[in-house]
Design an enzyme around this catalytic site. Sequence first.
Site, mmCIF file in Angstrom:
data_model
loop_
_atom_site.group_PDB
_atom_site.id
_atom_site.type_symbol
_atom_site.label_atom_id
_atom_site.label_comp_id
_atom_site.label_asym_id
_atom_site.label_seq_id
_atom_site.Cartn_x
_atom_site.Cartn_y
_atom_site.Cartn_z
ATOM 1 N N HIS A 213 4.065 -6.167 7.096
ATOM 2 C CA HIS A 213 4.152 -7.281 6.145
ATOM 3 C C HIS A 213 3.533 -6.908 4.809
ATOM 4 C CE1 HIS A 213 -0.132 -8.284 6.591
ATOM 5 N NE2 HIS A 213 0.018 -8.190 7.900
ATOM 6 N N CYS A 229 -2.144 -5.338 11.958
ATOM 7 C CA CYS A 229 -0.787 -5.194 11.443
ATOM 8 C C CYS A 229 -0.714 -4.070 10.417
ATOM 9 C CB CYS A 229 -0.317 -6.504 10.815
ATOM 10 S SG CYS A 229 -0.037 -7.830 12.014
#
Length: 334
Positions: A213, A229
């Site tokens: 992301h 992440c």
Amino acid sequence: MSANKQQSSKTSPLFSPERKWSVSCAMLLLASLWSGFSDAQTWPLPAPGSRLVGANQFHVVQDDGGSLEDIASQYGVGFLALRQANPGVDPWLPLAGTVLTIPHQVLLPETPREGIVVNLAELRLYYYPPGSNQVAVYPIGIGQLGGDTFTPTMVTRVSEKRANPTWTPTKNIRARYLAQGIELPAVVPAGPDNPMGHHAIRLAAYGGVYLIHGTNADFGIGMRVSSGCIRLRDGDIETLFRQVTPGTPVRIINEPVKTSQEPDGLYWVEVHQPLSQSLDDDPQTLPLTLSGRSQSLLDSPAVNAGVTEQSMNLRAGMPVNITHQLREPGAQTL
């Protein structure tokens, strides 16, 4: 397409790069304003049996030229990658006139050339657009030390894409923030306060808890900063988001040492600092783990053991020619 912002730069002759790309600052500024392309480096794939792509550059620090993070962002590289390539340079106030090496040359990871490949140790993501015969190289941020914040290795696929995502922090993440005096809501809506940025790509493994992301922060790409992440700069995730589709294969590896014997007979090694396991670790002196293939290559009598040892100690994160007898007169190794 590559939009590599270059200020006071020229192609570097270090490590014998063979490809030289140069674009004027004015054209790059127009590209950034008009096209919205990312700052990732995009290179033609090398011939079969070759893994060496890209070319390093020089950058001359100007008065008030900014921190290494500012310069890294200009050139589409990660903060730690730029630091490792330029040891001894003040990361916050590099002196005007300092000549920096911009690490754009890389050895491709020893993986199939398809989909997304993330090498945690080098804090880079490689994307092979289908049918393009190209590779795009993105700097990334990955998970912090310890517990559920560590980004694991995996073989998986893209399961979902979402623009303007909301963020649902896990119980452990909310507890960590609360320990710092920050009470997170159960769901953080899309917008400028969302740490996931404007685009998110969900991975299928581990129940879909890991994503690639964007970010709403100006700092941290090329560092271990996330809750597990994989984080990209805003322009980079926007480009990657447009190109990938659900089902795209994803491989996340952790290989601090990459090697190659090129078709021209030259031997190369690229050494990164291994990921620390605790705050007391010194990544500059941690033991290096090599694959069987890399160890076999480095044991070749054609390899210069002294240059190899120097590369292992320096851990500059750039390909180094370690051939015992260089074929080109005057060619440089380190």
